[in-house]
Design a protein around this motif. Structure first.
Motif, mmCIF file in Angstrom:
data_model
loop_
_atom_site.group_PDB
_atom_site.id
_atom_site.type_symbol
_atom_site.label_atom_id
_atom_site.label_comp_id
_atom_site.label_asym_id
_atom_site.label_seq_id
_atom_site.Cartn_x
_atom_site.Cartn_y
_atom_site.Cartn_z
ATOM 1 N N GLU A 119 2.189 8.667 -8.432
ATOM 2 C CA GLU A 119 1.056 9.258 -9.127
ATOM 3 C C GLU A 119 1.028 8.860 -10.597
ATOM 4 O O GLU A 119 2.069 8.678 -11.225
ATOM 5 C CB GLU A 119 1.093 10.785 -9.019
ATOM 6 C CG GLU A 119 0.769 11.310 -7.637
ATOM 7 C CD GLU A 119 0.270 12.743 -7.676
ATOM 8 O OE1 GLU A 119 0.403 13.392 -8.731
ATOM 9 O OE2 GLU A 119 -0.263 13.201 -6.663
ATOM 10 N N LYS A 120 -0.189 8.740 -11.108
ATOM 11 C CA LYS A 120 -0.419 8.505 -12.529
ATOM 12 C C LYS A 120 -1.568 9.398 -12.963
ATOM 13 O O LYS A 120 -2.646 9.347 -12.376
ATOM 14 C CB LYS A 120 -0.768 7.036 -12.792
ATOM 15 C CG LYS A 120 -1.017 6.733 -14.267
ATOM 16 C CD LYS A 120 -1.343 5.264 -14.482
ATOM 17 C CE LYS A 120 -1.567 4.963 -15.954
ATOM 18 N NZ LYS A 120 -1.894 3.533 -16.173
ATOM 19 N N THR B 45 -3.429 1.064 -5.189
ATOM 20 C CA THR B 45 -3.441 -0.393 -5.231
ATOM 21 C C THR B 45 -2.546 -0.955 -4.138
ATOM 22 O O THR B 45 -1.464 -0.433 -3.872
ATOM 23 C CB THR B 45 -2.948 -0.893 -6.599
ATOM 24 O OG1 THR B 45 -3.705 -0.255 -7.626
ATOM 25 C CG2 THR B 45 -3.102 -2.400 -6.708
ATOM 26 N N GLY B 46 -2.995 -2.026 -3.497
ATOM 27 C CA GLY B 46 -2.231 -2.627 -2.413
ATOM 28 C C GLY B 46 -0.803 -2.948 -2.802
ATOM 29 O O GLY B 46 -0.553 -3.517 -3.860
ATOM 30 N N GLY B 47 0.147 -2.564 -1.945
ATOM 31 C CA GLY B 47 1.545 -2.850 -2.184
ATOM 32 C C GLY B 47 2.265 -1.834 -3.036
ATOM 33 O O GLY B 47 3.489 -1.897 -3.179
ATOM 34 N N CYS B 48 1.548 -0.870 -3.614
ATOM 35 C CA CYS B 48 2.156 0.070 -4.561
ATOM 36 C C CYS B 48 2.533 1.403 -3.936
ATOM 37 O O CYS B 48 2.686 2.405 -4.635
ATOM 38 C CB CYS B 48 1.223 0.288 -5.746
ATOM 39 S SG CYS B 48 1.036 -1.191 -6.772
ATOM 40 N N ARG C 81 4.152 -1.495 -12.044
ATOM 41 C CA ARG C 81 3.207 -1.447 -10.926
ATOM 42 C C ARG C 81 3.222 -0.082 -10.251
ATOM 43 O O ARG C 81 2.284 0.289 -9.560
ATOM 44 C CB ARG C 81 3.538 -2.539 -9.904
ATOM 45 C CG ARG C 81 3.487 -3.952 -10.447
ATOM 46 C CD ARG C 81 2.076 -4.395 -10.725
ATOM 47 N NE ARG C 81 1.317 -4.550 -9.483
ATOM 48 C CZ ARG C 81 -0.006 -4.686 -9.427
ATOM 49 N NH1 ARG C 81 -0.721 -4.649 -10.538
ATOM 50 N NH2 ARG C 81 -0.609 -4.847 -8.276
ATOM 51 N N TYR C 82 4.311 0.674 -10.435
ATOM 52 C CA TYR C 82 4.406 2.050 -9.949
ATOM 53 C C TYR C 82 4.066 3.037 -11.063
ATOM 54 O O TYR C 82 4.506 4.182 -11.029
ATOM 55 C CB TYR C 82 5.825 2.353 -9.459
ATOM 56 C CG TYR C 82 6.277 1.593 -8.233
ATOM 57 C CD1 TYR C 82 5.423 1.339 -7.166
ATOM 58 C CD2 TYR C 82 7.595 1.145 -8.134
ATOM 59 C CE1 TYR C 82 5.857 0.650 -6.043
ATOM 60 C CE2 TYR C 82 8.040 0.463 -7.009
ATOM 61 C CZ TYR C 82 7.165 0.215 -5.970
ATOM 62 O OH TYR C 82 7.606 -0.462 -4.850
ATOM 63 N N ALA C 83 3.310 2.600 -12.057
ATOM 64 C CA ALA C 83 2.992 3.430 -13.228
ATOM 65 C C ALA C 83 4.279 3.842 -13.942
ATOM 66 O O ALA C 83 4.418 4.974 -14.413
ATOM 67 C CB ALA C 83 2.180 4.658 -12.827
#
Length: 281
Positions: free
Chosen positions: A59-60, A67-70, A228-230
């Motif tokens: 979460e952000k 998003t794809g892959g995240c 990419r994971y925030a």
């Protein structure tokens, strides 16, 4: 930190009221199995789908990263050892459609620290009890074989996690470009190999590293942090690190995803602390 958990029958999932509208989009669909469970915190959401697969969303700003892959795809796996000698190998068994039992009392607000469990049936009739214990920091998962069914070989039950393709927008021809290195420098893994005391850092700028070859004996702990994971980090280990082994399946460059497998040590399967621990920071 607010935590919520909902459990419902798939047969009525399509007519659930407002709660169904709160589910992650990728799971807002008909279910193959019997139920689902949903746990929410300020850092992540964890949902158990009726087909026996789960998904962890980072979460952000209180919103899911879609998003794809995240996301982390979580699978409950059963393998049987077949063959003899040098030809022996682990063979994958699938969960039988609608093969769920004992999925517990329905509740939308269970207390933390209490197990949420179901019994899954795999091909050959083998039954595995899968239990989840949610906390404000993550989730713990245990897998215990309760009925061997028709299996004749050695069995093991565990968890497979797909670390998705975080950089699917980067093509092979872009890997040597300087701007590509800048995109990768905020993603880094940490691995504690079996038999060692110090963790090794894996920078994704070194995209040629292969985790399968780098850690052939497996690991006791694994962590990955990425913008990419925030800027979240997730950690995988065993409640007692000596009671479980983590291994890696990587077929492409590390930046394009890989599988992380967890199984309890054979001699420690019945121990209370032989359970996978997932933490999110």
């Amino acid at each position: 930190m607010k935590t919520a958990l909902s459990v419902a029958f798939a047969a009525v999932a399509a007519i659930l009221p407002t709660r169904s509208e709160e589910l992650p989009a990728s799971l807002d669909k008909p279910y193959l199995g019997c139920w689902l469970a949903f746990s929410e915190s300020r850092d992540f959401e964890f949902l158990i789908g009726g087909d026996g697969d789960s998904e962890l969303f980072f979460e952000k700003d209180r919103k899911r990263l879609m998003t794809g892959g995240c996301t982390l795809k979580v699978y409950y796996v059963l393998e049987e050892r077949v063959g003899k000698g040098e030809k022996a190998r682990w063979s994958y068994r699938r969960i039988v459609q609608d093969g769920f039992e004992e999925f517990g009392k329905e509740t939308d607000d269970p207390p933390l620290g209490k197990p949420v469990s179901f019994t899954a049936t795999y091909t050959g009739g083998t039954k595995v009890k899968v239990s989840h214990i949610f906390s404000k920091r993550g989730v713990e998962i245990s897998t215990r074989i309760v009925d061997k069914g028709e299996a004749r070989g050695e069995l093991r039950a565990g968890v497979k996690i797909l670390v998705g393709d975080l950089f699917r927008h980067i093509d092979d021809e872009d890997l040597e470009k300087k701007e590509t290195e800048a995109k990768l420098e905020e993603t880094e893994a940490s691995v504690l190999p079996v038999g060692e005391r110090r963790a090794k850092r894996i920078k994704f700028e070194d995209y040629e590293v292969n985790l399968t070859k780098e850690f052939p004996k497996g690991a006791r702990a694994f962590a990955l942090e990425s913008d990419r994971y925030a800027d979240h980090e997730f950690e995988l280990t065993t409640a007692n690190p000596d009671y479980g082994v983590i291994s890696f399946e990587q077929k492409r460059e590390v930046i394009h995803g890989f599988h992380v497998n967890w199984f309890p040590e054979p001699a420690k399967v019945s121990e209370k602390d032989a359970r996978l621990v997932i933490r999110v920071k």
